[in-house]
Motif scaffolding. Sequence first.
Motif, PDB file in Angstrom:
ATOM      1  N   SER A 272     -10.570  -1.749   0.041  1.00 59.64           N
ATOM      2  CA  SER A 272     -11.544  -1.269   1.024  1.00 59.64           C
ATOM      3  C   SER A 272     -11.898   0.183   0.708  1.00 59.64           C
ATOM      4  CB  SER A 272     -10.956  -1.363   2.440  1.00 59.64           C
ATOM      5  OG  SER A 272     -11.821  -0.775   3.367  1.00 59.64           O
ATOM      6  N   PRO A 273     -13.178   0.480   0.457  1.00 58.79           N
ATOM      7  CA  PRO A 273     -13.552   1.842   0.033  1.00 58.79           C
ATOM      8  C   PRO A 273     -13.326   2.899   1.118  1.00 58.79           C
ATOM      9  CG  PRO A 273     -15.507   0.500   0.459  1.00 58.79           C
ATOM     10  CD  PRO A 273     -14.336  -0.413   0.511  1.00 58.79           C
TER      11      PRO A 273
ATOM     12  N   LYS B 219      -5.030   4.724  10.890  1.00 60.31           N
ATOM     13  CA  LYS B 219      -5.947   4.688   9.746  1.00 60.31           C
ATOM     14  C   LYS B 219      -5.163   5.110   8.511  1.00 60.31           C
ATOM     15  CE  LYS B 219     -10.340   5.936   7.865  1.00 60.31           C
ATOM     16  NZ  LYS B 219     -10.407   7.011   6.915  1.00 60.31           N
ATOM     17  N   LEU B 220      -5.239   4.274   7.478  1.00 56.07           N
ATOM     18  CA  LEU B 220      -4.499   4.523   6.243  1.00 56.07           C
ATOM     19  C   LEU B 220      -5.462   4.725   5.082  1.00 56.07           C
ATOM     20  CD1 LEU B 220      -1.940   1.542   6.426  1.00 56.07           C
ATOM     21  CD2 LEU B 220      -1.725   3.778   7.512  1.00 56.07           C
ATOM     22  N   THR B 221      -5.139   5.688   4.250  1.00 50.07           N
ATOM     23  CA  THR B 221      -5.840   5.851   2.979  1.00 50.07           C
ATOM     24  C   THR B 221      -4.836   5.619   1.861  1.00 50.07           C
ATOM     25  OG1 THR B 221      -7.238   7.526   4.006  1.00 50.07           O
ATOM     26  CG2 THR B 221      -7.300   7.399   1.609  1.00 50.07           C
ATOM     27  N   GLU B 222      -5.228   4.798   0.899  1.00 47.13           N
ATOM     28  CA  GLU B 222      -4.324   4.484  -0.217  1.00 47.13           C
ATOM     29  C   GLU B 222      -4.208   5.654  -1.190  1.00 47.13           C
ATOM     30  OE1 GLU B 222      -4.906   0.294  -1.987  1.00 47.13           O
ATOM     31  OE2 GLU B 222      -6.847   0.869  -1.189  1.00 47.13           O
ATOM     32  N   ASP B 223      -3.059   5.737  -1.836  1.00 41.77           N
ATOM     33  CA  ASP B 223      -2.901   6.650  -2.961  1.00 41.77           C
ATOM     34  C   ASP B 223      -3.603   6.012  -4.160  1.00 41.77           C
ATOM     35  OD1 ASP B 223      -2.110   8.130  -5.154  1.00 41.77           O
ATOM     36  OD2 ASP B 223      -0.048   8.376  -4.470  1.00 41.77           O
ATOM     37  N   PRO B 224      -4.695   6.625  -4.670  1.00 44.52           N
ATOM     38  CA  PRO B 224      -5.461   5.982  -5.749  1.00 44.52           C
ATOM     39  C   PRO B 224      -4.673   5.854  -7.050  1.00 44.52           C
ATOM     40  CG  PRO B 224      -6.203   8.244  -5.388  1.00 44.52           C
ATOM     41  CD  PRO B 224      -5.231   7.936  -4.293  1.00 44.52           C
TER      42      PRO B 224
ATOM     43  N   ILE C  42       0.839  -1.204   0.000  1.00 46.34           N
ATOM     44  CA  ILE C  42       0.000   0.000   0.000  1.00 46.34           C
ATOM     45  C   ILE C  42       0.874   1.254   0.000  1.00 46.34           C
ATOM     46  CG2 ILE C  42      -1.555   1.392   1.448  1.00 46.34           C
ATOM     47  CD1 ILE C  42      -2.957  -1.129   2.270  1.00 46.34           C
ATOM     48  N   SER C  43       0.644   2.111  -0.963  1.00 47.35           N
ATOM     49  CA  SER C  43       1.282   3.427  -0.964  1.00 47.35           C
ATOM     50  C   SER C  43       0.354   4.368  -0.200  1.00 47.35           C
ATOM     51  CB  SER C  43       1.486   3.908  -2.400  1.00 47.35           C
ATOM     52  OG  SER C  43       2.124   5.165  -2.385  1.00 47.35           O
ATOM     53  N   VAL C  44       0.805   4.842   0.966  1.00 52.88           N
ATOM     54  CA  VAL C  44      -0.066   5.594   1.875  1.00 52.88           C
ATOM     55  C   VAL C  44      -0.200   7.047   1.433  1.00 52.88           C
ATOM     56  CG1 VAL C  44      -0.400   6.362   4.256  1.00 52.88           C
ATOM     57  CG2 VAL C  44       0.545   4.086   3.798  1.00 52.88           C
ATOM     58  N   LEU C  45      -1.440   7.455   1.200  1.00 53.11           N
ATOM     59  CA  LEU C  45      -1.719   8.848   0.851  1.00 53.11           C
ATOM     60  C   LEU C  45      -1.942   9.669   2.116  1.00 53.11           C
ATOM     61  CD1 LEU C  45      -2.381  10.919  -1.436  1.00 53.11           C
ATOM     62  CD2 LEU C  45      -4.781  10.241  -1.166  1.00 53.11           C
ATOM     63  N   ASP C  46      -2.652   9.076   3.065  1.00 51.14           N
ATOM     64  CA  ASP C  46      -2.991   9.794   4.295  1.00 51.14           C
ATOM     65  C   ASP C  46      -2.900   8.833   5.477  1.00 51.14           C
ATOM     66  OD1 ASP C  46      -3.877  12.188   5.566  1.00 51.14           O
ATOM     67  OD2 ASP C  46      -5.824  11.238   5.882  1.00 51.14           O
ATOM     68  N   LEU C  47      -2.385   9.323   6.616  1.00 45.18           N
ATOM     69  CA  LEU C  47      -2.192   8.476   7.782  1.00 45.18           C
ATOM     70  C   LEU C  47      -2.629   9.229   9.036  1.00 45.18           C
ATOM     71  CD1 LEU C  47       0.952   6.344   8.573  1.00 45.18           C
ATOM     72  CD2 LEU C  47       0.074   7.906  10.287  1.00 45.18           C
ATOM     73  N   THR C  48      -3.470   8.598   9.850  1.00 44.68           N
ATOM     74  CA  THR C  48      -3.933   9.202  11.106  1.00 44.68           C
ATOM     75  C   THR C  48      -3.792   8.181  12.220  1.00 44.68           C
ATOM     76  OG1 THR C  48      -5.632  10.371   9.843  1.00 44.68           O
ATOM     77  CG2 THR C  48      -5.863  10.388  12.239  1.00 44.68           C
TER      78      THR C  48
ATOM     79  N   GLU D 154      -9.736  -3.962   7.323  1.00 46.17           N
ATOM     80  CA  GLU D 154     -10.564  -3.012   6.583  1.00 46.17           C
ATOM     81  C   GLU D 154     -11.219  -2.047   7.574  1.00 46.17           C
ATOM     82  OE1 GLU D 154     -13.376  -5.074   4.152  1.00 46.17           O
ATOM     83  OE2 GLU D 154     -11.834  -5.996   2.892  1.00 46.17           O
ATOM     84  N   TYR D 155     -11.185  -0.766   7.243  1.00 48.10           N
ATOM     85  CA  TYR D 155     -11.779   0.239   8.124  1.00 48.10           C
ATOM     86  C   TYR D 155     -13.306   0.181   8.019  1.00 48.10           C
ATOM     87  CZ  TYR D 155     -12.823   4.777  10.226  1.00 48.10           C
ATOM     88  OH  TYR D 155     -13.321   5.786  11.033  1.00 48.10           O
TER      89      TYR D 155
END
Length: 371
Positions: free
Chosen positions: A66-67, A50-55, A33-39, A131-132
Amino acid sequence: MTDAKLLLEPGQVIRPIIDHEQVKLLAERLYGISVLDLTELNGYDDKNYKLTEDPNMKNPLITNHSPYGYVLKIMNSIDSQNVGVVEAQNEIMNFLATRSVTCPKPVRNIFGHLHSIEDLGGKKHAVRLLEYVPGELLKNCPLSEALLYQLGEFVANLDNKLQNFNHSGLVSRQHMWMLSMVPELEKFKYVIKDSEKLDLAEEVIEEFKYAVVPRLDELEKGVIHGDINEMNVLVLPKDAGASDYRISGVIDFGDIQYSYYVFELAITMTYMMLMSGDPRVGGLVLAGYTVTKRLPDEEYRLLKTLISARLVQSLILGAYTLEQDPKNTYVTSTEKANGWELLRKIRKTKPTENGDPTDWKAIANEFLTRS
């Protein structure tokens, strides 16, 4: 026989030591996973991100994205030693997800495994990706009577479903947050400096030893979540734009254990009372629980001791955690502000013209008659 190495001892620091850059590297190395956002999310002894992928970075290894993003969980160094417990946590989520319980689902890493053991800061920690699950935490919502009742119902349904779940990794599991470990608090009570509070804590620990421990073999037993609180329960608005909520799911299976169903109920009641500061709300949780799952009278009679014990456990271990890790945000201000006062209310309250706020059975019956 308890394995002493796997029980928290005074002076131990078991929380993972890791920075955000290392978290991103872990996510990329283990999950592609290439992390776009991390909290960073709350966690007591574990660390959760919490990770958001770089689309723009498509990873062929992840076929179902995971959406809502992911949670990277890094377990504390004690639980990470018990691989059976790690596996049980993964399996229980998959088990419940197939039985209409909304909860996180574990994601396999690039090696096809649901966890890996990583060396972080000189200690070994289990790392997993989940999955979140979207939703609001219960702690951010007003506690209506209907929501408290629904929570009791939800927990009873959860325990009913878990009657069909077994895992060898949980049979001998023991850790300091299990209610059965209350006698072990003796070695941590030094953190309570106020003599009146210490006397109260010692009274509860002793009562647990003579009122609960000899009766443990008589209590109904099974796998329980073990930590139903306002941080681990998800809610959603009943309707779009509505101000009232419904219970929608459960998260954080770090305290799952083979234990006693009445402990699950007592823990749930304790945290709802802590959140509100009012002992009476326990009766609303009890109402929902007992409509769905029978509670024998002899188990009901243990509730006041069990709830008092959970409060003492939370207050002592919370104080210990803050002593070791002053920046730990999970030990909430609510707990510090309300905990001792609530314990005093439960222990010292005398019935008034409005009834006994700890006569939870009467409160439950009155609510059910009204509803």
